[in-house]
Write a protein that holds these residues in place. Structure first.
Motif, short mmCIF file in Angstrom:
data_model
loop_
_atom_site.label_atom_id
_atom_site.label_comp_id
_atom_site.label_asym_id
_atom_site.label_seq_id
_atom_site.Cartn_x
_atom_site.Cartn_y
_atom_site.Cartn_z
N LEU A 179 4.41 -16.19 -28.45
CA LEU A 179 3.35 -15.32 -27.92
C LEU A 179 3.84 -14.59 -26.67
O LEU A 179 4.73 -15.06 -25.97
CB LEU A 179 2.12 -16.16 -27.59
CG LEU A 179 1.44 -16.88 -28.76
CD1 LEU A 179 0.34 -17.79 -28.24
CD2 LEU A 179 0.88 -15.88 -29.77
N PRO A 180 3.28 -13.41 -26.37
CA PRO A 180 3.68 -12.69 -25.15
C PRO A 180 3.16 -13.38 -23.89
O PRO A 180 2.14 -14.07 -23.91
CB PRO A 180 3.03 -11.32 -25.34
CG PRO A 180 1.89 -11.55 -26.25
CD PRO A 180 2.30 -12.66 -27.17
N SER A 181 3.87 -13.16 -22.79
CA SER A 181 3.46 -13.73 -21.51
C SER A 181 2.24 -12.97 -20.96
O SER A 181 1.77 -11.98 -21.56
CB SER A 181 4.61 -13.68 -20.52
OG SER A 181 5.00 -12.34 -20.28
N SER A 182 1.71 -13.43 -19.81
CA SER A 182 0.52 -12.79 -19.23
C SER A 182 0.82 -11.35 -18.80
O SER A 182 0.01 -10.44 -19.02
CB SER A 182 0.04 -13.60 -18.03
OG SER A 182 1.07 -13.69 -17.05
N ALA A 183 2.01 -11.14 -18.21
CA ALA A 183 2.38 -9.77 -17.80
C ALA A 183 2.56 -8.87 -19.01
O ALA A 183 2.11 -7.71 -19.02
CB ALA A 183 3.67 -9.81 -16.98
N GLU A 184 3.17 -9.40 -20.05
CA GLU A 184 3.35 -8.61 -21.27
C GLU A 184 2.02 -8.31 -21.94
O GLU A 184 1.83 -7.23 -22.51
CB GLU A 184 4.28 -9.35 -22.23
CG GLU A 184 5.72 -9.41 -21.77
CD GLU A 184 6.59 -10.26 -22.67
OE1 GLU A 184 7.82 -10.22 -22.52
OE2 GLU A 184 6.03 -10.97 -23.54
N ALA A 185 1.09 -9.28 -21.89
CA ALA A 185 -0.23 -9.05 -22.48
C ALA A 185 -0.99 -7.94 -21.76
O ALA A 185 -1.65 -7.10 -22.39
CB ALA A 185 -1.04 -10.34 -22.46
N GLN A 186 -0.88 -7.91 -20.43
CA GLN A 186 -1.53 -6.83 -19.68
C GLN A 186 -0.92 -5.47 -20.02
O GLN A 186 -1.63 -4.47 -20.17
CB GLN A 186 -1.40 -7.10 -18.18
CG GLN A 186 -2.27 -8.25 -17.70
CD GLN A 186 -2.12 -8.51 -16.22
OE1 GLN A 186 -1.34 -7.83 -15.55
NE2 GLN A 186 -2.86 -9.49 -15.71
N GLN A 187 0.40 -5.43 -20.15
CA GLN A 187 1.06 -4.18 -20.52
C GLN A 187 0.63 -3.72 -21.91
O GLN A 187 0.44 -2.52 -22.16
CB GLN A 187 2.57 -4.35 -20.47
CG GLN A 187 3.11 -4.49 -19.06
CD GLN A 187 4.62 -4.69 -19.04
OE1 GLN A 187 5.24 -4.74 -20.09
NE2 GLN A 187 5.18 -4.82 -17.85
N LEU A 188 0.44 -4.67 -22.81
CA LEU A 188 0.00 -4.31 -24.16
C LEU A 188 -1.43 -3.76 -24.14
O LEU A 188 -1.74 -2.81 -24.87
CB LEU A 188 0.08 -5.53 -25.08
CG LEU A 188 1.49 -6.00 -25.46
CD1 LEU A 188 1.43 -7.34 -26.17
CD2 LEU A 188 2.14 -4.97 -26.39
N LYS A 189 -2.30 -4.35 -23.30
CA LYS A 189 -3.67 -3.84 -23.20
C LYS A 189 -3.69 -2.41 -22.67
O LYS A 189 -4.41 -1.54 -23.16
CB LYS A 189 -4.50 -4.74 -22.31
CG LYS A 189 -4.85 -6.07 -22.95
CD LYS A 189 -5.67 -6.93 -21.99
CE LYS A 189 -6.01 -8.27 -22.62
NZ LYS A 189 -6.77 -9.14 -21.68
N ILE A 190 -2.87 -2.16 -21.62
CA ILE A 190 -2.79 -0.80 -21.05
C ILE A 190 -2.25 0.18 -22.07
O ILE A 190 -2.72 1.31 -22.21
CB ILE A 190 -1.93 -0.82 -19.77
CG1 ILE A 190 -2.62 -1.64 -18.68
CG2 ILE A 190 -1.65 0.59 -19.28
CD1 ILE A 190 -1.72 -2.02 -17.53
N ALA A 191 -1.26 -0.26 -22.82
CA ALA A 191 -0.66 0.62 -23.82
C ALA A 191 -1.67 0.95 -24.92
O ALA A 191 -1.70 2.08 -25.43
CB ALA A 191 0.57 -0.04 -24.43
#
Length: 253
Positions: free
Chosen positions: A164-176
């Motif tokens: 699974l993606p990390s917390s920082a990666e999850a935030q970047q995915l939401k923004i994207a």
């Protein structure tokens, strides 16, 4: 120790190292019951523990374990336990080895201890804590118990978390996803109609060409010429007969 069992022990400790960050030399907490039985069977603990875990080890005991061995009258086991490294505990007054070891392990075994014990109560409670290897003496040799169900479930959960993606990666995915434009329908190009593959087709048989039209005209001309010849012969024969008749008439007169 057999080669098959050593491979199993290596595999088990490798899973502990990957999932729970165990490092060599392994820290082994010895229980009073384990020290007592090992001395009775005259086991060389320092050497046998290394052969079982296939890596260097650090056997440790607490002051509570040594005091319990003295209280039970196992002075020989107490002298063997004193030769190992001391692990400090928080107890100013000595408590049972069971209580002392369980408090050192805690709920997560943050210090990555390997527990060597013969006490069934400690073993049952340890099996409910993930990532705690257990050693015990059986048939005059030290064995490593297989992974408990709780430990196996924790290993599987950690393996899933790695994917699974990390917390920082999850935030970047939401923004994207918010910035991303709505998807447009793809334009499908029309495919050109292609003919059949000429290599897969059968070759056409060559037909004989039709006879030329001139031959028919020549045949008609030949027929006409033969008819004309016949008519000329008939006319000549008739004229010849008329001449004969006229000559015969002149002779008679």
């Amino acid at each position: 120790m057999r080669a098959k069992t050593s491979r199993l022990y290596k595999k088990a400790m490798h899973s502990y190292c990957i999932s729970f960050n165990f490092r060599t030399p392994y820290q082994i907490l010895l229980d009073s019951s384990f020290c007592k039985l090992a001395t009775e069977q005259r086991l060389n603990l320092q050497q046998d523990l290394q052969t079982v875990l296939c890596n260097p080890t650090r056997p440790m005991v607490t002051e509570c374990v040594i005091q319990e061995l003295h209280k039970t009258g196992d002075h020989r086991a107490a002298t063997v336990a004193k030769s190992f490294e001391r692990r400090k505990c928080k107890h100013h007054l000595p408590v049972t080895s069971q209580q002392c070891i369980l408090e050192l392990i805690g709920s997560n075994n943050d210090n990555n201890y390997v527990i060597a014990t013969q006490n069934d109560i400690i073993r049952k409670q340890i099996h409910d804590i993930p990532g705690v290897p257990v050693l015990r003496v059986k048939n005059g040799m030290i064995i490593l118990e297989p992974l408990s169900k709780v430990t196996k479930d924790a290993i599987l959960q950690k393996e899933k978390e790695k994917t699974l993606p990390s917390s920082a990666e999850a935030q970047q995915l939401k923004i994207a996803k918010l910035v991303q434009k709505p998807p447009t329908e793809p334009v499908h190009k029309k495919r050109k109609v292609k003919g059949a593959n000429p290599l897969s087709m059968k070759k056409k048989k060559k037909q004989s060409p039709p006879p030329p039209k001139k031959q028919k005209n020549q045949g008609n001309k030949k027929n006409k010429n033969t008819n004309n010849d016949k008519t000329t012969t008939n006319t000549t024969s008739k004229t010849g007969e008329k001449r004969k008749r006229s000559s015969d008439d002149t002779k008679d007169s």
